[in-house]
Design a protein around this motif. Sequence first.
Motif, PDB file in Angstrom:
ATOM      1  N   ALA A 171       0.731  -1.188   0.095  1.00  7.41           N
ATOM      2  CA  ALA A 171       0.109  -0.101  -0.117  1.00  7.41           C
ATOM      3  C   ALA A 171       0.993   1.403  -0.092  1.00  7.41           C
ATOM      4  O   ALA A 171       0.499   2.232  -0.620  1.00  7.41           O
ATOM      5  N   THR A 172       1.792   1.332   0.865  1.00 10.89           N
ATOM      6  CA  THR A 172       2.825   2.513   0.991  1.00 10.89           C
ATOM      7  C   THR A 172       3.686   2.589  -0.367  1.00 10.89           C
ATOM      8  O   THR A 172       3.715   3.625  -0.776  1.00 10.89           O
ATOM      9  N   THR A 173       4.073   1.448  -1.094  1.00 16.67           N
ATOM     10  CA  THR A 173       4.719   1.546  -2.247  1.00 16.67           C
ATOM     11  C   THR A 173       3.911   2.093  -3.223  1.00 16.67           C
ATOM     12  O   THR A 173       4.151   2.861  -4.211  1.00 16.67           O
ATOM     13  N   LEU A 174       2.475   1.878  -3.492  1.00 18.47           N
ATOM     14  CA  LEU A 174       1.625   2.680  -4.127  1.00 18.47           C
ATOM     15  C   LEU A 174       1.150   3.951  -3.895  1.00 18.47           C
ATOM     16  O   LEU A 174       0.340   4.306  -4.372  1.00 18.47           O
ATOM     17  N   GLY A 175       1.945   4.453  -2.900  1.00 19.56           N
ATOM     18  CA  GLY A 175       1.495   6.069  -2.347  1.00 19.56           C
ATOM     19  C   GLY A 175       0.560   6.285  -1.531  1.00 19.56           C
ATOM     20  O   GLY A 175       0.336   7.451  -1.185  1.00 19.56           O
ATOM     21  N   LEU A 176      -0.158   5.198  -0.974  1.00 17.57           N
ATOM     22  CA  LEU A 176      -1.194   5.424   0.161  1.00 17.57           C
ATOM     23  C   LEU A 176      -0.471   5.790   1.324  1.00 17.57           C
ATOM     24  O   LEU A 176       0.648   5.106   1.829  1.00 17.57           O
ATOM     25  N   GLY A 177      -1.056   6.776   2.204  1.00 19.50           N
ATOM     26  CA  GLY A 177      -0.143   7.106   3.567  1.00 19.50           C
ATOM     27  C   GLY A 177       1.142   7.869   3.273  1.00 19.50           C
ATOM     28  O   GLY A 177       1.585   7.752   4.173  1.00 19.50           O
ATOM     29  N   GLN A 178       1.157   8.333   2.159  1.00 20.60           N
ATOM     30  CA  GLN A 178       2.347   9.149   1.739  1.00 20.60           C
ATOM     31  C   GLN A 178       2.126  10.351   1.270  1.00 20.60           C
ATOM     32  O   GLN A 178       1.056  10.517   0.397  1.00 20.60           O
ATOM     33  N   ARG A 179       2.895  11.570   1.496  1.00 19.49           N
ATOM     34  CA  ARG A 179       2.675  12.817   0.829  1.00 19.49           C
ATOM     35  C   ARG A 179       2.904  12.607  -0.452  1.00 19.49           C
ATOM     36  O   ARG A 179       3.538  11.927  -0.887  1.00 19.49           O
ATOM     37  N   THR A 180       1.973  13.494  -1.327  1.00 19.03           N
ATOM     38  CA  THR A 180       2.128  13.541  -2.706  1.00 19.03           C
ATOM     39  C   THR A 180       3.195  14.139  -3.429  1.00 19.03           C
ATOM     40  O   THR A 180       3.460  14.101  -4.566  1.00 19.03           O
ATOM     41  N   GLY A 181       4.074  15.161  -2.712  1.00 19.93           N
ATOM     42  CA  GLY A 181       4.832  15.935  -3.572  1.00 19.93           C
ATOM     43  C   GLY A 181       4.260  17.383  -4.190  1.00 19.93           C
ATOM     44  O   GLY A 181       5.013  18.106  -4.658  1.00 19.93           O
ATOM     45  N   ILE A 182       2.974  17.530  -3.805  1.00 18.38           N
ATOM     46  CA  ILE A 182       2.182  18.795  -4.278  1.00 18.38           C
ATOM     47  C   ILE A 182       2.789  19.851  -3.454  1.00 18.38           C
ATOM     48  O   ILE A 182       3.181  19.879  -2.373  1.00 18.38           O
ATOM     49  N   ALA A 236      -1.329   4.728 -10.649  1.00 10.37           N
ATOM     50  CA  ALA A 236      -0.221   3.964 -10.474  1.00 10.37           C
ATOM     51  C   ALA A 236      -0.647   2.505 -10.834  1.00 10.37           C
ATOM     52  O   ALA A 236      -0.104   1.692 -11.764  1.00 10.37           O
ATOM     53  N   LEU A 237      -2.117   2.106 -10.511  1.00 12.74           N
ATOM     54  CA  LEU A 237      -2.416   1.054 -10.959  1.00 12.74           C
ATOM     55  C   LEU A 237      -2.735   0.913 -12.734  1.00 12.74           C
ATOM     56  O   LEU A 237      -2.485   0.030 -13.362  1.00 12.74           O
ATOM     57  N   ALA A 238      -2.996   2.067 -13.036  1.00  8.42           N
ATOM     58  CA  ALA A 238      -3.019   2.220 -14.618  1.00  8.42           C
ATOM     59  C   ALA A 238      -2.044   2.175 -15.480  1.00  8.42           C
ATOM     60  O   ALA A 238      -1.888   1.498 -16.493  1.00  8.42           O
ATOM     61  N   ASN A 239      -0.892   2.791 -14.995  1.00 12.23           N
ATOM     62  CA  ASN A 239       0.465   3.055 -15.554  1.00 12.23           C
ATOM     63  C   ASN A 239       1.405   1.611 -15.198  1.00 12.23           C
ATOM     64  O   ASN A 239       2.437   1.545 -15.619  1.00 12.23           O
ATOM     65  N   LYS A 240       0.685   0.775 -14.481  1.00 13.80           N
ATOM     66  CA  LYS A 240       1.587  -0.602 -13.961  1.00 13.80           C
ATOM     67  C   LYS A 240       2.803  -0.271 -13.119  1.00 13.80           C
ATOM     68  O   LYS A 240       3.619  -0.847 -13.365  1.00 13.80           O
ATOM     69  N   GLY A 241       2.248   0.643 -12.174  1.00 14.73           N
ATOM     70  CA  GLY A 241       3.220   0.324 -10.989  1.00 14.73           C
ATOM     71  C   GLY A 241       4.040   1.766 -10.721  1.00 14.73           C
ATOM     72  O   GLY A 241       4.623   1.802  -9.624  1.00 14.73           O
ATOM     73  N   THR A 242       4.164   2.752 -11.638  1.00 10.56           N
ATOM     74  CA  THR A 242       4.503   4.010 -11.342  1.00 10.56           C
ATOM     75  C   THR A 242       3.989   4.979 -10.595  1.00 10.56           C
ATOM     76  O   THR A 242       3.038   5.440 -10.922  1.00 10.56           O
ATOM     77  N   VAL A 243       4.595   5.399  -9.290  1.00 10.26           N
ATOM     78  CA  VAL A 243       4.099   6.536  -8.496  1.00 10.26           C
ATOM     79  C   VAL A 243       4.702   7.774  -8.578  1.00 10.26           C
ATOM     80  O   VAL A 243       5.823   7.833  -8.353  1.00 10.26           O
ATOM     81  N   TYR A 244       4.098   8.689  -9.226  1.00  6.78           N
ATOM     82  CA  TYR A 244       4.674   9.858  -9.580  1.00  6.78           C
ATOM     83  C   TYR A 244       4.427  11.084  -8.366  1.00  6.78           C
ATOM     84  O   TYR A 244       3.419  10.952  -7.695  1.00  6.78           O
ATOM     85  N   ALA A 269       8.240   8.907  -7.481  1.00  8.26           N
ATOM     86  CA  ALA A 269       8.280   8.787  -6.049  1.00  8.26           C
ATOM     87  C   ALA A 269       8.598   7.338  -5.463  1.00  8.26           C
ATOM     88  O   ALA A 269       9.444   6.978  -4.594  1.00  8.26           O
ATOM     89  N   SER A 270       7.897   6.418  -6.196  1.00  9.58           N
ATOM     90  CA  SER A 270       8.016   4.817  -6.163  1.00  9.58           C
ATOM     91  C   SER A 270       7.662   4.006  -6.961  1.00  9.58           C
ATOM     92  O   SER A 270       7.035   4.700  -8.027  1.00  9.58           O
ATOM     93  N   ARG A 271       8.108   2.900  -7.291  1.00 10.62           N
ATOM     94  CA  ARG A 271       7.927   2.158  -8.243  1.00 10.62           C
ATOM     95  C   ARG A 271       7.438   0.608  -7.776  1.00 10.62           C
ATOM     96  O   ARG A 271       8.126   0.069  -7.012  1.00 10.62           O
ATOM     97  N   LEU A 272       6.223  -0.010  -8.011  1.00 15.63           N
ATOM     98  CA  LEU A 272       5.901  -1.403  -7.584  1.00 15.63           C
ATOM     99  C   LEU A 272       6.152  -2.305  -8.978  1.00 15.63           C
ATOM    100  O   LEU A 272       5.439  -1.978  -9.802  1.00 15.63           O
ATOM    101  N   ARG A 273       6.943  -3.226  -8.842  1.00 10.00           N
ATOM    102  CA  ARG A 273       7.336  -3.958 -10.127  1.00 10.00           C
ATOM    103  C   ARG A 273       6.567  -5.337 -10.153  1.00 10.00           C
ATOM    104  O   ARG A 273       6.503  -6.102  -9.059  1.00 10.00           O
ATOM    105  N   ALA A 274       5.958  -5.371 -11.121  1.00 10.05           N
ATOM    106  CA  ALA A 274       5.079  -6.761 -11.178  1.00 10.05           C
ATOM    107  C   ALA A 274       5.243  -7.283 -12.582  1.00 10.05           C
ATOM    108  O   ALA A 274       5.281  -6.261 -13.544  1.00 10.05           O
ATOM    109  N   SER A 275       4.848  -8.488 -12.822  1.00  3.18           N
ATOM    110  CA  SER A 275       4.684  -8.858 -14.213  1.00  3.18           C
ATOM    111  C   SER A 275       3.681  -8.170 -15.028  1.00  3.18           C
ATOM    112  O   SER A 275       2.603  -8.124 -14.642  1.00  3.18           O
ATOM    113  N   ALA A 276       3.696  -8.378 -16.364  1.00  2.00           N
ATOM    114  CA  ALA A 276       2.415  -7.848 -17.203  1.00  2.00           C
ATOM    115  C   ALA A 276       1.287  -8.709 -16.952  1.00  2.00           C
ATOM    116  O   ALA A 276       0.223  -8.224 -16.995  1.00  2.00           O
ATOM    117  N   ASP A 277       1.687  -9.934 -16.555  1.00  4.03           N
ATOM    118  CA  ASP A 277       0.554 -11.060 -16.529  1.00  4.03           C
ATOM    119  C   ASP A 277      -0.333 -10.456 -15.151  1.00  4.03           C
ATOM    120  O   ASP A 277      -1.503 -10.582 -15.057  1.00  4.03           O
TER     121      ASP A 277
END
Length: 381
Positions: A171-182, A236-244, A269-277
């Motif tokens: 969850a935190t890797t995907l940016g939840l519970g983290q400030r967004t940089g705005i 990040a879910l849409a672009n397959k893991g990159t949190v900007y 800000a962070s990136r979740l690496r997972a397979s295309a599948d």
Amino acid sequence: MATAEQALANFILEQNEERVQQNVKLEREGKKTFDMIDGGALVMVDVNTGEPLCIANYPTFDLVTFLDDYNDLLADENDPLVNRALNGLYSPGSTFKPVTALSALCEHIISGDSTFVCTGIYSEYADSGYSPECTGVHGALTVSQAITASCNLFFYQVGNRVGIDLIHKYATTLGLGQRTGIELNDAEGRVASPEVKAMFYSGAEAEWYAADNLQAAIGQSVTGVTPIQLARYCAALANKGTVYECSMLKSISSFDYSESIYERTPVVASRLRASADIWNLIHTGMIGVANSPAGTAYNYLSGYTPTVAAKTGTTETGAANPDAVFICFAPAEDPEVAVAVVVDKGQRGALLANIARTVLDYYFDFQQSSQQIEYELTLLH
């Protein structure tokens, strides 16, 4: 922006008008009445840069008359001075389920073919008196089908296997519970964990139980996130893991505009690496939410062009009117934008799909129109 604010306002005012009428009948019958909606927020971000394209709040205020209205705004019980989009903390509800799915898939705890059976009641801890229920009886489901149907029992079982440490990590890797940089003040929020729970409770209530794992897995427990975090997470879910980072600053020029001093480039800000599948399983489930008859937003988004991928959520507090949450991205096949909508006491996340749909209409209509955006040093009418 005006379109988003108007969409929020229209929804909230219409819902409150309906509730007033419903409450008259409920009072006559001696039943509990509905609460009025306090407000809501909407954020749209660019999936591939993290740039906020729209940040809207309701209720809001007019900057032109702000000083004259300040005392009234300050006294308003619906808090128009609070920036709900950046500082409102909400339970994500079922919009959190893709986190639990990703943690289980990436850690090889389940596969895309794994199935769990939903009987309507989770009885693993029935001996202790805890038997949480589902919203339906879904039978055997795969992870994509469970996302589409938003089956609590599937994610209770998966969350029980994954455990809170991995759920919190993903969850935190995907940016939840983290400030967004705005560049504005935004709340950090929190993701459920034994340490976070201990901040809110004491004694035996502060202990972490199996029930907490189950509730955390479906976005409940003590998790609290902002609408802008939800929009960034959806991107990040849409672009397959990159949190900007969600910066609003595009560029800086010299005072006479003769020299470019700074041009922003997207910051990861962070990136979740997972397979295309794995990502395809998540996307399939979210596309099903909007496009499958089993999907929780099917009645609101089926047939919409371009195709939308979505997830609905509701804060399951037992209240007659819990907070409602909705996230989506589009086009599903080649995502451009992600949207998050939250409405206080909105009752059901699926209802918010109409708000998101209005904003998506404006975005895609504008993309196809000959209308020009306003540039610097241009007189606005």
